[in-house]
Every structure is written in C-alpha cells, then in structure tokens.
Design an enzyme around this catalytic site. Structure first.
Site: not given
Ligand code: PXP
Length: 247
Positions: A7, A9-10, A18, A43, A45, A49-50, A70, A100-101, A151, A191-192, A213-214
């Site tokens: 992911n 997005d970040h 900026r 994602h 949104r 936002r990103h 997403e 975040t979600t 998922e 996620h996480g 992602g993160h």
């Molecule tokens: N899956 C879904 C559905 C999400 O919304 C996200 C966060 O955007 C992720 C996975 C990835 O999560 P993380 O950024 O914590 O790895």
C-alpha cells in the site's frame, strides 16, 4: 506462497503535505514492483487526503503486477472503479475523521447495497474483496453478497496490548481464515502488519495475499535516510569546494 501487495498511500500523504509533486506514488510503485512486490494497493478516499484520481489513472497504466483499489462502498467510487478497471477492488468502511481504516465492513447490515455494488464490479470484470473483521458470520455474509475474496482485518492482533490478547486475536483470525477456506473464498489479510508480527501471521498458509503499507513505508524512511543524507551531504560539500575556487 503468499503474495505481498504494498500500500503506497503514505507516499502520497508525504506529497500532499506540501501539495507538491514529490514523492510521486507512481514512481514509488515502480520501485516497489522492481523490489519484488506482487501488487500495488491504493486507497482513493472520498476526501482525497492522499491518493488523487490522477495517481489512480496513471497507476492503471504503469502497474505491471496487480492493482488493488481500496474504496468506500458508495456509487461515486463504484463509477470510478468501473472506468479505471483495477484488477481488484477492496471495499472498506470509511469515516472522514479516521486516521486510517478503523474496522471491517458490516456486510450483514449492509447486505442490500453490497450485493448490488459487488455485482456491478464483478460484471465489469473486477475481482472483489471485502475488508472484514475476523468474524465467521461476516465471512459467510461476504460469500452471500458475491465477494470473491475477504480481507481479514489484522489490526487488533497487531495492536494487542499483551501476549494473551495477541493470541486471542490471532485465534479469531485463524477461525475466520479457516471458514473462508471452507467456503472456497480467496483470503487476504492486512492492517498494522510489520517486520515483527508478520512472522507469525505468514505461517497461516491459507492466506493468499498480505496488504501492507505503514510498516514498509515507515521502514523505508529509516533505512533510506542514511543514503538520502549522504547524497545531500555530498552535494553540499561539492558546492562548497566550487565556491572556494577562484571564480
Ligand atoms: N488493508 C486495508 C483494507 C487498509 O485500509 C489498510 C490501510 O490503508 C491496509 C490493509 C494496510 O494497513 P497498514 O498501512 O497498517 O499496513
């Protein structure tokens, strides 16, 4: 062997800080693919936002692996998906104020709308995944509305305050994975997840794909910092050396 979808997005979050042009998520996606990822996730949104619409359209042209979009389960997003045609759409709940979600979709309560949206997307040739909490009833509902994949939300496992809580959450994930497997659904998880907790999670052989992602972008900021500073320090020194020469 499980696949990895990254992911990005970040990367766009950093650019939007900026409102400029860099870092560009489209360039990032190419690097991610060169490094061996099996897919790119973004994602889009409602508040943009990103990731921007421009990013999504360009990524559709440049991504050579698999593009997973997403998005909220709303008609505006379904229309965009039907135009852009990502390989997969993952429907997620979306709240404007969230960082975040936060949780999974309640597929049971939103059955009517999801049934319609999933069928439009599938008729458009898009694979559909539903982001759900590790809950067997939600897995069953996901099948009933026609989803190809679930998922499984791993956030509670990732954020567990202690070992017991972590094990309990891991057990929930395992039960949901087994239920989805029995129903012959595709299984993603995310996620996480980070470089520590993935070790246990990746032992669940039924999981087809991890969406991360993160953890990866946070790691990139640290492992890439050394090189970025060295390159800038070099340029600063080169310029000083030039200034010291007689003009
Ligand atoms: N899956 C879904 C559905 C999400 O919304 C996200 C966060 O955007 C992720 C996975 C990835 O999560 P993380 O950024 O914590 O790895």
């Amino acid at each position: 062997m499980a696949r990895l979808s990254v992911n990005i997005d970040h990367i766009a979050t950093l650019r939007q800080a900026r409102l400029g042009k860099e870092p560009d998520p489209v360039m990032a996606a190419s690097i991610v693919e060169l490094a061996g990822a099996d897919g790119i996730t973004v994602h889009l949104r409602e508040d943009r936002r990103h990731i921007q619409d421009r990013d999504l359209r360009l990524l559709r042209e440049t991504v050579k692996t698999k593009l997973n979009l997403e998005m909220a389960a709303i008609d505006e997003m379904v229309n965009i998906a039907m135009e852009v045609k990502p390989d997969m759409v993952t429907l997620v709940p979306e709240k404007r104020a969230e960082l975040t979600t936060e949780g999974g979709l309640d597929v049971t309560i939103n059955k009517e709308g999801l049934l319609r949206q999933v069928s439009i997307l599938k008729d458009g040739g898009i694979t559909v995944s539903l982001f759900i909490n590790p809950d067997i009833d939600q897995v069953k509902s996901a099948l009933r509305v026609g989803a190809d994949y679930v998922e499984i939300h791993t956030g509670r496992y990732a954020d567990a305050a202690n070992k017991e809580e972590g094990e309990m959450e891991f057990g929930r994930i395992l039960d949901a994975v087994k239920a989805a497997g029995k129903l012959r659904m595709g299984i993603n998880a995310g996620h996480g997840l980070n470089y520590i907790n993935i070790k246990k999670m990746s032992k669940i052989s039924e999981i087809d794909e991890f969406s991360i992602g993160h953890g990866i972008i946070a790691r990139a900021a640290l492992v890439g910092l050394d090189r970025a500073v060295r390159e800038m320090a070099e340029l600063v020194k080169v310029n000083q050396a030039v200034l010291k020469q007689p003009l």
